[in-house]
Design a protein around this motif. Structure first.
Motif, PDB file in Angstrom:
ATOM      1  N   ILE A  23      73.829  43.318 -15.560  1.00 25.77           N
ATOM      2  CA  ILE A  23      74.203  42.357 -16.592  1.00 25.77           C
ATOM      3  C   ILE A  23      73.159  42.380 -17.699  1.00 25.77           C
ATOM      4  O   ILE A  23      71.951  42.303 -17.432  1.00 25.77           O
ATOM      5  CB  ILE A  23      74.311  40.930 -16.027  1.00 25.77           C
ATOM      6  CG1 ILE A  23      75.258  40.897 -14.816  1.00 25.77           C
ATOM      7  CG2 ILE A  23      74.801  39.962 -17.104  1.00 25.77           C
ATOM      8  CD1 ILE A  23      76.682  41.308 -15.102  1.00 25.77           C
ATOM      9  N   MET A  29      77.131  35.160 -13.446  1.00 29.85           N
ATOM     10  CA  MET A  29      76.962  36.598 -13.593  1.00 29.85           C
ATOM     11  C   MET A  29      76.155  37.210 -12.443  1.00 29.85           C
ATOM     12  O   MET A  29      76.364  38.375 -12.087  1.00 29.85           O
ATOM     13  CB  MET A  29      76.304  36.918 -14.931  1.00 29.85           C
ATOM     14  CG  MET A  29      77.240  36.746 -16.112  1.00 29.85           C
ATOM     15  SD  MET A  29      78.661  37.872 -16.009  1.00 29.85           S
ATOM     16  CE  MET A  29      79.746  37.144 -17.242  1.00 29.85           C
ATOM     17  N   SER A  52      86.187  34.301 -20.906  1.00 30.56           N
ATOM     18  CA  SER A  52      86.245  34.389 -22.370  1.00 30.56           C
ATOM     19  C   SER A  52      86.964  33.196 -22.980  1.00 30.56           C
ATOM     20  O   SER A  52      86.792  32.914 -24.170  1.00 30.56           O
ATOM     21  CB  SER A  52      86.939  35.688 -22.793  1.00 30.56           C
ATOM     22  OG  SER A  52      88.323  35.652 -22.473  1.00 30.56           O
ATOM     23  N   HIS A 108      81.941  36.030 -24.526  1.00 28.10           N
ATOM     24  CA  HIS A 108      82.459  37.333 -24.913  1.00 28.10           C
ATOM     25  C   HIS A 108      81.688  38.432 -24.183  1.00 28.10           C
ATOM     26  O   HIS A 108      80.510  38.262 -23.862  1.00 28.10           O
ATOM     27  CB  HIS A 108      82.348  37.512 -26.424  1.00 28.10           C
ATOM     28  CG  HIS A 108      83.002  36.402 -27.191  1.00 28.10           C
ATOM     29  ND1 HIS A 108      84.354  36.178 -27.166  1.00 28.10           N
ATOM     30  CD2 HIS A 108      82.468  35.420 -27.969  1.00 28.10           C
ATOM     31  CE1 HIS A 108      84.647  35.128 -27.916  1.00 28.10           C
ATOM     32  NE2 HIS A 108      83.521  34.637 -28.405  1.00 28.10           N
ATOM     33  N   TYR A 109      82.357  39.541 -23.933  1.00 24.11           N
ATOM     34  CA  TYR A 109      81.738  40.577 -23.108  1.00 24.11           C
ATOM     35  C   TYR A 109      82.239  41.950 -23.503  1.00 24.11           C
ATOM     36  O   TYR A 109      83.260  42.105 -24.194  1.00 24.11           O
ATOM     37  CB  TYR A 109      82.070  40.328 -21.635  1.00 24.11           C
ATOM     38  CG  TYR A 109      83.513  40.627 -21.292  1.00 24.11           C
ATOM     39  CD1 TYR A 109      83.899  41.888 -20.807  1.00 24.11           C
ATOM     40  CD2 TYR A 109      84.503  39.674 -21.474  1.00 24.11           C
ATOM     41  CE1 TYR A 109      85.217  42.169 -20.522  1.00 24.11           C
ATOM     42  CE2 TYR A 109      85.828  39.947 -21.176  1.00 24.11           C
ATOM     43  CZ  TYR A 109      86.185  41.203 -20.709  1.00 24.11           C
ATOM     44  OH  TYR A 109      87.504  41.484 -20.429  1.00 24.11           O
ATOM     45  N   LYS A 110      81.525  42.956 -23.014  1.00 24.72           N
ATOM     46  CA  LYS A 110      81.937  44.344 -23.175  1.00 24.72           C
ATOM     47  C   LYS A 110      81.533  45.093 -21.920  1.00 24.72           C
ATOM     48  O   LYS A 110      80.414  44.920 -21.428  1.00 24.72           O
ATOM     49  CB  LYS A 110      81.278  44.960 -24.411  1.00 24.72           C
ATOM     50  CG  LYS A 110      81.656  46.425 -24.649  1.00 24.72           C
ATOM     51  CD  LYS A 110      81.132  46.911 -25.982  1.00 24.72           C
ATOM     52  CE  LYS A 110      79.625  46.949 -26.023  1.00 24.72           C
ATOM     53  NZ  LYS A 110      79.089  47.521 -27.285  1.00 24.72           N
ATOM     54  N   ILE A 144      77.558  45.295 -17.874  1.00 23.20           N
ATOM     55  CA  ILE A 144      78.348  44.267 -18.551  1.00 23.20           C
ATOM     56  C   ILE A 144      77.456  43.623 -19.598  1.00 23.20           C
ATOM     57  O   ILE A 144      76.408  43.060 -19.283  1.00 23.20           O
ATOM     58  CB  ILE A 144      78.860  43.197 -17.572  1.00 23.20           C
ATOM     59  CG1 ILE A 144      79.599  43.853 -16.405  1.00 23.20           C
ATOM     60  CG2 ILE A 144      79.757  42.202 -18.291  1.00 23.20           C
ATOM     61  CD1 ILE A 144      80.751  44.734 -16.811  1.00 23.20           C
ATOM     62  N   TYR A 163      72.322  40.618 -21.598  1.00 24.28           N
ATOM     63  CA  TYR A 163      72.684  39.538 -22.512  1.00 24.28           C
ATOM     64  C   TYR A 163      72.246  39.889 -23.929  1.00 24.28           C
ATOM     65  O   TYR A 163      71.162  40.439 -24.140  1.00 24.28           O
ATOM     66  CB  TYR A 163      72.034  38.224 -22.081  1.00 24.28           C
ATOM     67  CG  TYR A 163      72.457  37.770 -20.692  1.00 24.28           C
ATOM     68  CD1 TYR A 163      73.652  37.086 -20.502  1.00 24.28           C
ATOM     69  CD2 TYR A 163      71.658  38.045 -19.590  1.00 24.28           C
ATOM     70  CE1 TYR A 163      74.037  36.675 -19.230  1.00 24.28           C
ATOM     71  CE2 TYR A 163      72.032  37.641 -18.316  1.00 24.28           C
ATOM     72  CZ  TYR A 163      73.227  36.961 -18.141  1.00 24.28           C
ATOM     73  OH  TYR A 163      73.620  36.564 -16.887  1.00 24.28           O
ATOM     74  N   VAL A 187      77.041  40.704 -22.094  1.00 26.14           N
ATOM     75  CA  VAL A 187      77.541  39.360 -22.371  1.00 26.14           C
ATOM     76  C   VAL A 187      76.989  38.925 -23.721  1.00 26.14           C
ATOM     77  O   VAL A 187      75.781  38.958 -23.954  1.00 26.14           O
ATOM     78  CB  VAL A 187      77.109  38.363 -21.266  1.00 26.14           C
ATOM     79  CG1 VAL A 187      77.683  36.983 -21.535  1.00 26.14           C
ATOM     80  CG2 VAL A 187      77.571  38.873 -19.900  1.00 26.14           C
ATOM     81  N   LEU A 204      86.347  38.273 -16.205  1.00 24.32           N
ATOM     82  CA  LEU A 204      85.690  38.145 -17.506  1.00 24.32           C
ATOM     83  C   LEU A 204      86.655  37.623 -18.563  1.00 24.32           C
ATOM     84  O   LEU A 204      86.255  36.871 -19.468  1.00 24.32           O
ATOM     85  CB  LEU A 204      85.108  39.486 -17.927  1.00 24.32           C
ATOM     86  CG  LEU A 204      83.980  40.023 -17.041  1.00 24.32           C
ATOM     87  CD1 LEU A 204      83.565  41.417 -17.495  1.00 24.32           C
ATOM     88  CD2 LEU A 204      82.781  39.081 -17.038  1.00 24.32           C
ATOM     89  N   SER A 243      87.314  42.832 -15.001  1.00 26.17           N
ATOM     90  CA  SER A 243      87.784  42.436 -16.333  1.00 26.17           C
ATOM     91  C   SER A 243      88.653  41.192 -16.277  1.00 26.17           C
ATOM     92  O   SER A 243      88.679  40.397 -17.223  1.00 26.17           O
ATOM     93  CB  SER A 243      88.564  43.576 -16.992  1.00 26.17           C
ATOM     94  OG  SER A 243      89.769  43.823 -16.292  1.00 26.17           O
TER      95      SER A 243
END
Length: 375
Positions: A329, A318, A358, A363-365, A371, A331, A373, A354, A351
């Motif tokens: 980033i 990351m 995954s 998992h991320y958004k 970002i 978490y 995580v 990412l 994306s």
């Protein structure tokens, strides 16, 4: 991965119901194990992988020959096999739920590019990516020029001026999501990675050539046996006469890493020093310098447009993504212990990388330039 999981994935693949990340996984898996011989060599497969892999190849062989792989799927293939492949074979019965959870993102972040700011001796600045081609400035007896490919050069001397006794320094700095290439006055070429800066004199007077680096840079130093080239970074000094090497000296990394591709390099810190050979890396950490063998081409993959990961944890991965995509980033929760190895293009949207991560339960958004995580 159970045979039923493979069948479900292939069924969705053939029906066009898979995500881009799943497409890349299936197509990359096929490319990994495709031979000129139409039959696979069973000796190359582990016993517990034979049935599922044979089933997969039989299902996708005809389709894969007819499709044109997307550019990012090809770029991702090596990372899939090294970072995902081994895990893919041991995925549990929740695999279908996990894979299906990888959905296209409404938000995305484009990759970085050639961006840098040049600070001149008088404190004025030039945004290099927006500057015109040709002459940018005059510094003492030197003309700074920008070539058509964006490269900055200090090599043209103004002959109608007498040599200056004052040393004029310039500083080139790249932001997050930036990189740039320079040719210094002695002909040395410098590739500057994201979130990095280099301070250097516009002319190398005296008996040495000395620059200061933060972040990461790759150097191709012009040979001059009478005037050694020195790079100062985070408490260490690298000294060369003329060679190719890379220095990673980010403040948020544990060690300063100097990797040699050609020639010979002396790495010093206080009273400690080491001379490294091509294919070796010196790691300076807490006053000590350790030397190890590495694949130097992999270390400088960033210069050639790739991320390269070798048994990196999620935080290390990351940090690289944060610098190149210009994102923060964050978490949430307890992150699973996962290691990543492989290579992927730096020219894809965030994306897409990412999505690949995954597959190892990361998992991320994406929330604007942040970002998140999650476990």
């Amino acid at each position: 991965m159970q045979p039923q999981d493979i069948e479900d994935l292939i069924e969705r693949y053939n029906s066009g119901m898979t995500t881009p990340a799943e497409n890349a996984l299936v197509e990359s898996w096929y490319l990994k194990y495709k031979h000129d011989d139409p039959y696979l060599s069973q000796e190359q497969l582990e016993e517990d992988q034979k049935e599922s892999l044979d089933s997969l190849l039989n299902e996708i062989q005809g389709r894969t020959k007819r499709i044109q792989l997307s550019r990012w799927a090809i770029a991702a293939s090596i990372l899939f096999f090294m970072a995902v492949g081994g895990y893919f074979f041991t995925i549990n019965n929740n695999s279908r739920r996990q894979i299906a959870a990888v959905k296209p993102q409404k938000q995305d972040v484009a990759p970085g590019g050639n961006k840098a700011i040049l600070t001149l001796g008088d404190g004025s600045t030039i945004v290099l990516n927006g500057a015109k081609i040709g002459k940018l400035a005059r510094q003492g007896n030197i003309i700074i020029k920008k070539a058509a490919d964006g490269q900055i050069s200090y090599r043209d001397v103004v002959v109608d001026f007498h040599p200056s006794k004052n040393i004029i320094y310039n500083t080139a700095a790249t932001p997050q999501g930036g990189q740039y290439q320079f040719i210094l006055a002695d002909g040395t070429k410098v590739w500057l990675n994201a979130s990095s800066s280099i301070k250097y004199p516009v002319v190398f007077n005296g008996n040495e050539r000395r620059v200061e680096l933060t972040g990461e840079a790759y150097f191709e130093v012009a040979h001059n046996a009478k005037k050694p080239f020195k790079v100062i970074s985070n408490g260490q000094t690298v000294e060369v006469l003329g060679t190719h090497f890379n220095i990673n000296a980010y403040n948020d990394e544990q060690a300063v890493k100097t990797t040699l591709l050609e020639g010979s390099v002396k790495v010093s810190a206080g009273k400690v020093s080491n001379i490294i050979k091509p294919g070796q890396q010196a790691r300076f950490d807490h006053g000590l310098i350790d030397v190890m063998n590495v694949d130097a081409d992999e270390v400088v993959a960033w210069k050639n447009g790739f991320f390269f990961f070798e048994d990196n944890n999620i935080q290390e991965v990351m940090r690289q993504l944060s610098r190149w995509y210009g994102v923060e980033i964050r978490y949430e929760g307890q992150l699973p212990s996962r290691r990543f190895s492989g290579e992927i293009s730096r020219n894809v949207n965030l994306s897409q990388i990412l999505d690949i991560l995954s597959f190892k339960q990361i998992h991320y958004k994406i929330d604007g330039k942040t970002i998140i995580v999650m476990n």
